[in-house]
Write a protein that holds these residues in place. Sequence first.
Motif, short mmCIF file in Angstrom:
data_model
loop_
_atom_site.label_atom_id
_atom_site.label_comp_id
_atom_site.label_asym_id
_atom_site.label_seq_id
_atom_site.Cartn_x
_atom_site.Cartn_y
_atom_site.Cartn_z
N ILE A 35 0.70 -1.33 -0.11
CA ILE A 35 -0.23 -0.11 -0.43
C ILE A 35 0.60 1.19 -0.08
O ILE A 35 1.97 0.92 0.28
CB ILE A 35 -1.11 -0.32 0.75
N LEU A 36 0.60 2.60 -0.82
CA LEU A 36 1.00 3.93 -0.21
C LEU A 36 0.03 4.74 0.10
O LEU A 36 -1.21 4.85 0.30
CB LEU A 36 1.00 4.44 -1.34
N VAL A 37 0.66 5.04 1.37
CA VAL A 37 0.30 5.90 2.54
C VAL A 37 -0.12 6.91 2.14
O VAL A 37 1.40 8.24 1.88
CB VAL A 37 0.12 5.95 3.78
N TYR A 38 -0.57 8.28 0.83
CA TYR A 38 -0.73 10.05 0.74
C TYR A 38 -1.40 10.53 1.80
O TYR A 38 -2.42 10.73 2.03
CB TYR A 38 -1.55 10.06 -0.61
N ASP A 39 -0.19 11.41 2.33
CA ASP A 39 -0.60 11.92 4.45
C ASP A 39 -0.45 13.79 3.72
O ASP A 39 0.38 14.24 3.75
CB ASP A 39 -0.08 11.48 4.86
N GLY A 53 -2.11 19.21 7.39
CA GLY A 53 -2.64 20.75 7.92
C GLY A 53 -1.42 21.30 7.39
O GLY A 53 -1.33 22.26 6.71
N GLY A 54 -0.23 21.09 7.72
CA GLY A 54 1.05 21.73 7.46
C GLY A 54 2.56 20.51 7.13
O GLY A 54 3.46 21.51 6.52
N THR A 55 1.79 19.54 6.64
CA THR A 55 3.15 18.25 6.26
C THR A 55 2.73 17.42 5.24
O THR A 55 1.22 17.55 5.34
CB THR A 55 3.88 17.85 7.20
N PHE A 56 4.42 17.32 4.07
CA PHE A 56 3.13 15.47 3.18
C PHE A 56 3.52 14.99 3.64
O PHE A 56 5.32 14.86 3.79
CB PHE A 56 2.95 15.94 1.98
N ASP A 57 3.81 13.65 3.46
CA ASP A 57 4.30 12.72 4.11
C ASP A 57 3.93 11.16 2.99
O ASP A 57 2.83 11.37 2.31
CB ASP A 57 3.94 11.41 4.98
N ILE A 75 -4.25 4.52 0.50
CA ILE A 75 -4.47 5.09 1.46
C ILE A 75 -4.08 6.78 1.84
O ILE A 75 -2.80 7.24 1.64
CB ILE A 75 -4.12 4.70 2.71
N PHE A 76 -5.77 7.66 1.90
CA PHE A 76 -5.77 9.27 1.60
C PHE A 76 -5.75 9.33 3.43
O PHE A 76 -6.69 8.58 3.99
CB PHE A 76 -7.23 9.50 1.73
N VAL A 77 -4.97 10.36 3.42
CA VAL A 77 -4.73 10.70 5.00
C VAL A 77 -4.05 11.56 5.66
O VAL A 77 -3.93 12.47 4.48
CB VAL A 77 -3.33 10.37 5.96
N GLY A 78 -5.11 13.05 5.89
CA GLY A 78 -5.50 13.64 6.07
C GLY A 78 -6.01 14.34 5.52
O GLY A 78 -6.80 14.63 4.49
#
Length: 583
Positions: free
Chosen positions: A195-199, A202-206, A340-343
């Motif tokens: 899986i790839l987590v795309y996070d 509000g202030g950061t991207f991972d 997977i979307f996060v944020g």
Amino acid sequence: MDGVSVSDIAIGIDLGTTNSCVAIVENGSPRILPGAGGALTTPSIVCVDERGNLIVGHQAKRRFLTHPQDTIYGAKRLMGRRFGTPEMEDIQSHFFYEVVEGEQHEPVIRAGGKEFRLEEISAVILGQLKDAAQEALGKRVDRAVISVPAYFTQRQREAVRTAGEMAELDVLRVINEPTAAALAYGFGKRDRQRILVYDLGGGTFDVTVLQLYEEVYEVVGTGGDSFLGGIDFDNRLVQHLVERFQSRHGIDLSQNKVALQRLRDAAERAKIDLSSVEQTQISLPFLATTESGESINFDEVVTRKTYYDLTKPLVLNTLKIVERTLREAGLEKTDVDDIIFVGGMTRAPLVSEMVTKYFGKRPRKDVHPDEVVAAGAAILAEAIQSGKAAVTLADVLPVSIGIGVGKGEFRKIINKNTALPTQKSQMFRTTRDNQTGVAIRIYQGESRQAANNEFLGELRLRFPARPKGEVQIEIGFAVDQESILAVTARDSVTGKAVEAEFQTETAVARERYRADQILGEQQAGEADATAAASEGATADRGGGDRAPSKSGDADAPTTEPPTDEVQQEVGFLRRFLNNLFRR
């Protein structure tokens, strides 16, 4: 909570840039715990009121419009950084509160006539979440797993640990946010998948790529940008609106903090509206006043296309990071089974459209982007607290670590994406006759130039004078599962070694806080004895200040009497950490 027995539970905390969340595993499943007013997320905002009290969360956000200069937000972006860097100056330009330089060259926030270290502000937010958990559970809570962006450096992770300890939490583990999200996503599943987590928060991207099989979560690659998040999307729209207003009325709203904050608040709401409608109206009465005293209203229609044109470059930047992360892991985008979307920013249609187009498949919709990180942190907290090997995490080093060498260059010792824990050593020789020591400067980053990377600290090693090249120096690096670094240096002449877990300014703050706790307890006892001898007598509780040696210095720490300034700081910190929160 007085009279409540110590709990055998541990919580998971997502300490976010804009919002924070707390969760627990209950009856085998993670559950988000409500905060003040029943909300499941708490704004990561602290406001200093007219009396010097600290207001946290939703109330602080409401005061933001009228007291922008005394409201602290986005503090996570500043944590663990050094004052005066170009990145720091860019961040400061978007904040209304004042940021000044601290004793250890760290950023210090000045608001409401007081100064706060970043760890103190985060400690207040963590304390609020801890109180909310105790209120919801009816039990005392003092253990937690706290999440951080995957791309956080050693210094930033240290700062989060310090904040947790200041909030009187035993920090069981600092976990990367994408890894926590993967834990929540894979909880109870037995599938073998990548899986790839795309996070995008509000202030950061991972972005993190993980291999999942049964209860094993193996990170195979990670990347990110700690200066890219929802705040930057808001800034693009706010700047556009400021320019539109100035072109019409000749008034620069960026010079009026209250007006600019009203506009920022409206821009944030417009951004949310544009996720579901094609256009939205921004109307702000009496936003500015002309030189003649005439009030001017702000009225502007913002279309989704305009917003897309302003922010599309930011989404493209995230996809470049995704592409680089996959390439570094030796993978193609077709090797990813699920996204997977996060944020909160992943709710934006533009983000979903561009990510879907890039991968040729839609991201999963069965995880809550605001709650999944806290849930994953709670799962790990439960596993650690119970002592059961419920999950196995195999993480990687997010950013390379190395030393500064000749001509200002940076030599990597442990490369990015190396599996953790790990250790590695290298041998060096003296470069001149009669050399009696070396200063080993440690950096973290990817640039070939040391000055462009994050300076972590310095380790000094002394040895007897010898001809050039006769003294061999072995430098050993060890990084644990939380990406915390320890360095050892040993010379071939004496065989003696010096070692350090780098005493960044966050570690100094923690040592001061610990020393204060010890001295505070001692002086509390003295105060009790004085009160018993003389009814109504009071005793001041001064804070202690133990001054540790500089980073890498072989000399032992020295103990000095506490100064009045430190006593005042510690006294203030103790007061607001002892439940001086307004919910």
